[in-house]
Design an enzyme around this catalytic site. Sequence first.
Site, PDB file in Angstrom:
ATOM      1  N   PRO A 189       0.963  -1.166  -0.066  1.00  0.00           N
ATOM      2  CA  PRO A 189       0.125  -0.035   0.093  1.00  0.00           C
ATOM      3  C   PRO A 189       0.862   1.462   0.037  1.00  0.00           C
ATOM      4  O   PRO A 189       1.971   1.200   0.208  1.00  0.00           O
ATOM      5  CB  PRO A 189      -0.748  -0.129   1.284  1.00  0.00           C
ATOM      6  N   GLU A 264      -3.188   1.079 -13.610  1.00  0.00           N
ATOM      7  CA  GLU A 264      -4.134   2.209 -13.761  1.00  0.00           C
ATOM      8  C   GLU A 264      -3.555   3.510 -13.294  1.00  0.00           C
ATOM      9  O   GLU A 264      -3.255   3.463 -12.206  1.00  0.00           O
ATOM     10  CB  GLU A 264      -5.216   1.759 -13.037  1.00  0.00           C
ATOM     11  N   CYS A 298      -8.573   9.262  -9.744  1.00  0.00           N
ATOM     12  CA  CYS A 298      -8.046   9.044 -11.274  1.00  0.00           C
ATOM     13  C   CYS A 298      -9.195   9.443 -12.063  1.00  0.00           C
ATOM     14  O   CYS A 298      -9.020   9.803 -13.384  1.00  0.00           O
ATOM     15  CB  CYS A 298      -7.615   7.840 -11.394  1.00  0.00           C
ATOM     16  N   ILE A 397      -4.289  17.335 -12.311  1.00  0.00           N
ATOM     17  CA  ILE A 397      -4.034  18.178 -11.089  1.00  0.00           C
ATOM     18  C   ILE A 397      -4.273  17.365  -9.898  1.00  0.00           C
ATOM     19  O   ILE A 397      -3.652  17.546  -9.058  1.00  0.00           O
ATOM     20  CB  ILE A 397      -4.850  19.671 -10.978  1.00  0.00           C
TER      21      ILE A 397
HETATM   22  O1  TXE Z   1       1.914   8.485  -6.886  1.00  0.00           O
HETATM   23  P1  TXE Z   1       3.165   7.455  -6.999  1.00  0.00           P
HETATM   24  P2  TXE Z   1       2.115   9.910  -5.712  1.00  0.00           P
HETATM   25  C1  TXE Z   1      -1.285  10.814  -9.604  1.00  0.00           C
HETATM   26  C2  TXE Z   1      -1.651  12.153  -9.273  1.00  0.00           C
HETATM   27  C3  TXE Z   1      -0.533  12.435  -8.154  1.00  0.00           C
HETATM   28  C4  TXE Z   1       0.503  11.815  -8.704  1.00  0.00           C
HETATM   29  C5  TXE Z   1       1.591  11.617  -7.596  1.00  0.00           C
HETATM   30  O2  TXE Z   1      -1.718  13.189 -10.292  1.00  0.00           O
HETATM   31  O3  TXE Z   1      -0.397  13.920  -8.329  1.00  0.00           O
HETATM   32  O4  TXE Z   1      -0.077  10.674  -9.166  1.00  0.00           O
HETATM   33  O5  TXE Z   1       1.189  10.869  -6.733  1.00  0.00           O
HETATM   34  C6  TXE Z   1       4.448   3.411  -5.032  1.00  0.00           C
HETATM   35  N1  TXE Z   1       8.254   1.507  -7.813  1.00  0.00           N
HETATM   36  N2  TXE Z   1      -1.975   9.624  -8.885  1.00  0.00           N
HETATM   37  O6  TXE Z   1       3.510  10.324  -5.877  1.00  0.00           O
HETATM   38  O7  TXE Z   1       4.343   7.842  -6.571  1.00  0.00           O
HETATM   39  C7  TXE Z   1       3.957   4.318  -4.024  1.00  0.00           C
HETATM   40  O8  TXE Z   1       4.758   4.019  -2.787  1.00  0.00           O
HETATM   41  C8  TXE Z   1       7.168   1.148  -7.408  1.00  0.00           C
HETATM   42  C9  TXE Z   1      -3.011   8.888  -9.683  1.00  0.00           C
HETATM   43  O9  TXE Z   1       1.757   9.600  -4.457  1.00  0.00           O
HETATM   44  O10 TXE Z   1       2.900   6.728  -8.007  1.00  0.00           O
HETATM   45  C10 TXE Z   1       2.417   4.252  -3.970  1.00  0.00           C
HETATM   46  O11 TXE Z   1       2.256   3.095  -3.313  1.00  0.00           O
HETATM   47  N3  TXE Z   1       6.422   1.650  -6.505  1.00  0.00           N
HETATM   48  C11 TXE Z   1      -3.421   7.761  -8.987  1.00  0.00           C
HETATM   49  C12 TXE Z   1       2.278   4.046  -5.406  1.00  0.00           C
HETATM   50  O12 TXE Z   1       3.431   3.765  -5.891  1.00  0.00           O
HETATM   51  C13 TXE Z   1       6.506   2.892  -6.413  1.00  0.00           C
HETATM   52  C14 TXE Z   1      -3.471   7.834  -7.512  1.00  0.00           C
HETATM   53  C15 TXE Z   1       1.587   5.431  -6.067  1.00  0.00           C
HETATM   54  O13 TXE Z   1       2.706   6.369  -5.883  1.00  0.00           O
HETATM   55  C16 TXE Z   1       7.653   3.709  -6.840  1.00  0.00           C
HETATM   56  C17 TXE Z   1      -2.358   8.293  -6.978  1.00  0.00           C
HETATM   57  C18 TXE Z   1       8.655   2.946  -7.671  1.00  0.00           C
HETATM   58  N4  TXE Z   1       9.557   3.494  -8.298  1.00  0.00           N
HETATM   59  C19 TXE Z   1      -1.779   9.286  -7.655  1.00  0.00           C
HETATM   60  N5  TXE Z   1       7.384   5.218  -6.594  1.00  0.00           N
HETATM   61  C20 TXE Z   1      -4.609   7.246  -9.761  1.00  0.00           C
HETATM   62  N6  TXE Z   1      -4.370   6.581 -10.601  1.00  0.00           N
HETATM   63  O14 TXE Z   1      -5.602   7.126  -9.116  1.00  0.00           O
HETATM   64  C21 TXE Z   1       6.364   5.031  -5.715  1.00  0.00           C
HETATM   65  N7  TXE Z   1       5.615   3.624  -5.702  1.00  0.00           N
END
Ligand code: TXE
Length: 500
Positions: A189, A264, A298, A397
Site C-alpha cells: 500500500p 491504472e 483518477c 491536477i
Molecule cells: O504517486 P506514486 P504519488 C497521480 C496524481 C498525483 C501523482 C503523484 O496526479 O499527483 O500521481 O502521486 C508507489 N516503484 N496519482 O507520488 O508515486 C508508492 O509507494 C514502485 C494518480 O503519490 O505513483 C505508492 O504505493 N512503486 C493515481 C504508489 O506507487 C512505487 C493515484 C503510488 O505512488 C515507486 C495516486 C517505484 N519507483 C496518484 N514509487 C490514480 N491512478 O488513481 C512510488 N511507488
Amino acid sequence: MDQSSIKLQLPEAPRDFGFFVNGKTVPAGDREVFERHSPAHDVPVTRLPQCTAADLDDAVAAARTAFADRRWSGLSGADRAAVLLKAADGIRARLEEIAYWEALESGKPIAQLRGEVGGCVGMFEYAAGLARSLHGDSFNNLGEGMFGVVTREPVGVVGIITPWNFPFLILCERVPYVLASGNSIVAKPSEFTSASAVILGEILTEAGLPEGVFNVVTGIGATVGQAMAEHHDVDMLSFTGSTRTGRAIVAAAGASNFKKLGLELGGKNPQIVFADADLEDAADGVAFGIGFNGGQCCVSGARLIVEASVAEKFAQMVADKMAKITVGDPLDETTQIGAITTDAQNTTILGYIEQGKSEGAELVLGGDVMDMGAGQFIAPTIFGNVTRDMAIAREEIFGPVLTVTPFQTLDEAIEIANDTDYGLAASVWTKNIDKALTVTRRVQAGRFWVNTTLAGGPELPIGGFKQSGWGREAGAMGVEEYTQVKSTHIEIGKRNHWIG
Ligand code: TXE
C-alpha cells in the site's frame, strides 16, 4: 478491535501496525518506523514499519510456497468462494474500524468512507460468485480424432501496489478478483495510508485464507515498491498510481522477468454538457465529479466542456453548487470534502492554481487554501475561459479544480475531449440519445457515464485507454486478467503415425 469502542475523535496516541506475512502480523522490531500524521489534524495517528527489500523477499517467498503447494489454487471454486464470502462478513464487521483509521490517515470524510468500505463488501461477494463461475472453453469440432480444451490457470504470485487516494477501495477492486482464480498476493500500500491493508490481512486469515496467500509489505515506493517491480519471482504486478511511476514499473518489468502488468494511471477526464441537458442535474453531477474526494480521483471529471450557448449560465450554476460543499474535519459526519491527503499533493494543487492564474484563466470560484485551524484544505475551485493549451487543461491536477472550456459543435466537443494523452473516464450530459451515443462511441475512455458520473460497482470492469493504463480490473475481466490461458489438444484413438 470492538466496533463500539471507536469514537469519532482523535486517538490519544498513534496506533502501531505491523506488516503481514504468512498469515501473521509482523511487528516493526528494529526496522525504521514511518509515523503518519493526519493531514486534517496535524497529529500522529499511525505508525508502520518501513519494510526492506529483504522483507519483500520473505513475503514473496511465502506467497510462492503457498502457490506452489496448491493450498489455495488447488481448492475448488466453491471452497474459495466460501472464504471470500466470510471475508466480506469480516469487512462488514470491521467497517467502522477501517473507515476510522483511513479517515485519519487519508483526510477523507468518514461518511464517504463508510460507503467505500461498504462497497468493498460487495466486491468480495461478487468475486466469490466469479470464483465458482470461472471456466474455459472447449472445441468439439476438431474432427473425430481430436478434442480441444482451453483452461484458465492463475498467474502465480501477484504484486499489488496501491496509492493513497482510495487505499481500501482500490485494494478491494483487486484482491478478491485476484484470489478468485487461486493466485497468491503480496500487496504494497501507499506509505501514507497502509493501515487498512494490514487490517485486510487479519480479516482474510480469520476468514480461513491459508497462510502465505495474502501478504502485505509496508514501506516506501522507491525502495520496496521498486524492488517488487524488479523482483524475478513476482509473476504479475498490478500498479495504480502516477503515470511517471507507471513508466518506471514498465521499465523494471522489462529489465527483470517480463512480469505481466496491469496499470491504472492518471486521467484528465472530460464532462461534456450539452445545452439540452437537465442543467440542474448536470450542475450537481459536475460539482460532484470534481468535488468528490477533493478531486483526488483518477476518474475525477476535471474538464468541463460545455456548449457555448449555456456556458456562462452553467458555469455559474456549478459555482453555486460548489460554493455550498461542506469542507472540513473528516471525522465530522456532515463533511463532504476533507483534507488534501499528502503534503506533496497540496503543493502540486496550489502550484496549478497559481499557474492557472498566471496563464490568464478566469478564476470563477475558490483558488485558495481554507483555514481550519490545522491541516491542509483547498477551496473548491473553478477556472473559466480555459484554452486547450493551458497546463491546467492538460495536466492531471488531482485536486478540487475544475476547468471550463466552451464548444460550438458536437464534433468540437469530441475533439476537445480527446485532446489529451489520457483516456480513463468521461461523462456526457444530454437528453438527446443521438448525441449521447455519438459521444460515447467517439470519445476515448475506459469508463463512460451518461447523465451521471463516478458511478461504479463490482460488476463493470475499470481501466483506461491511451496513457491511462493497461488491462482491466473488477468485473469478470478482473478475474480473467489474473489468469493465463492454456490450450490443450487431446487425441482420441490411434495416432496417425508420421514415421511409417
Ligand atoms: O504517486 P506514486 P504519488 C497521480 C496524481 C498525483 C501523482 C503523484 O496526479 O499527483 O500521481 O502521486 C508507489 N516503484 N496519482 O507520488 O508515486 C508508492 O509507494 C514502485 C494518480 O503519490 O505513483 C505508492 O504505493 N512503486 C493515481 C504508489 O506507487 C512505487 C493515484 C503510488 O505512488 C515507486 C495516486 C517505484 N519507483 C496518484 N514509487 C490514480 N491512478 O488513481 C512510488 N511507488
